[in-house]
Design an enzyme around this catalytic site. Structure first.
Site, PDB file in Angstrom:
ATOM      1  N   LYS A 142      -2.511 -11.140  -7.028  1.00 42.49           N
ATOM      2  CA  LYS A 142      -4.235 -11.879  -6.299  1.00 42.49           C
ATOM      3  C   LYS A 142      -3.437 -13.804  -6.623  1.00 42.49           C
ATOM      4  O   LYS A 142      -2.945 -13.158  -8.105  1.00 42.49           O
ATOM      5  CB  LYS A 142      -5.048 -11.147  -6.389  1.00 42.49           C
ATOM      6  CG  LYS A 142      -5.287  -9.659  -5.893  1.00 42.49           C
ATOM      7  CD  LYS A 142      -5.506 -10.068  -4.296  1.00 42.49           C
ATOM      8  CE  LYS A 142      -5.713  -8.615  -3.387  1.00 42.49           C
ATOM      9  NZ  LYS A 142      -4.733  -7.581  -3.354  1.00 42.49           N
ATOM     10  N   SER A 149      -1.308  -8.367   1.798  1.00 40.13           N
ATOM     11  CA  SER A 149      -3.035  -9.001   0.444  1.00 40.13           C
ATOM     12  C   SER A 149      -1.580 -10.794   0.827  1.00 40.13           C
ATOM     13  O   SER A 149      -2.779 -11.310   0.417  1.00 40.13           O
ATOM     14  CB  SER A 149      -3.522  -8.405   0.984  1.00 40.13           C
ATOM     15  OG  SER A 149      -3.024  -8.456  -0.756  1.00 40.13           O
TER      16      SER A 149
END
Length: 144
Positions: free
Chosen positions: A101, A64
């Protein structure tokens, strides 16, 4: 959670590891024979770790964050002493899971954890989530 943390390590700063540093740019074409001289040494602990007692390493899994240059099995250097802000790559805990993230805070104060791969969706942090930022990623190391 899209891109999880597999392992956590603490840096061993008890000894220096001096590696050669060539003070020359690296050409993608033909190297110059004059660039064959090692000019100094570099200690990666001193170069990359500003707060030794607040720094740890983690190994990432998943894809991701691939567009941020964080590939599966990358080793991430994380500093807990640096105050994080919107736009920083962070290690966050949501419940029992850690993830890596980009932290994003919009104009309304809403907090999102943003993936860097269009195949994944942002995570909106709500008050009912058990959420904590563990630190800022200051460096990622990928094997080639």
């Amino acid at each position: 959670m899209q891109c999880k943390i597999d392992e956590i390590f603490v840096p061993n700063l008890s000894r220096s590891l001096l590696l050669p540093l060539i003070l020359s740019s690296v050409s993608a074409g033909f190297p110059s024979p004059a660039d064959d001289y090692i000019e100094t040494s570099i200690d990666l602990n001193r170069e990359l770790i500003s707060h030794p007692f607040a720094t740890f390493y983690v190994r990432a899994s998943g894809d991701s964050m691939i567009d941020a240059g964080i590939r599966p099995n990358a080793t991430l250097i994380v500093d807990r002493a640096i105050e994080t802000k919107s736009g920083d790559i962070v290690i966050a805990r949501i419940g029992e899971e850690l993830c890596v993230k980009e932290l994003f805070i919009d104009d309304n104060g809403r907090v999102f954890l943003m993936p860097k791969n269009e195949n994944y969706k942002p995570i909106l942090i709500t008050e009912d989530l058990d959420f904590e930022i563990w630190g800022k990623v200051i460096c990622s190391i990928n094997k080639h």
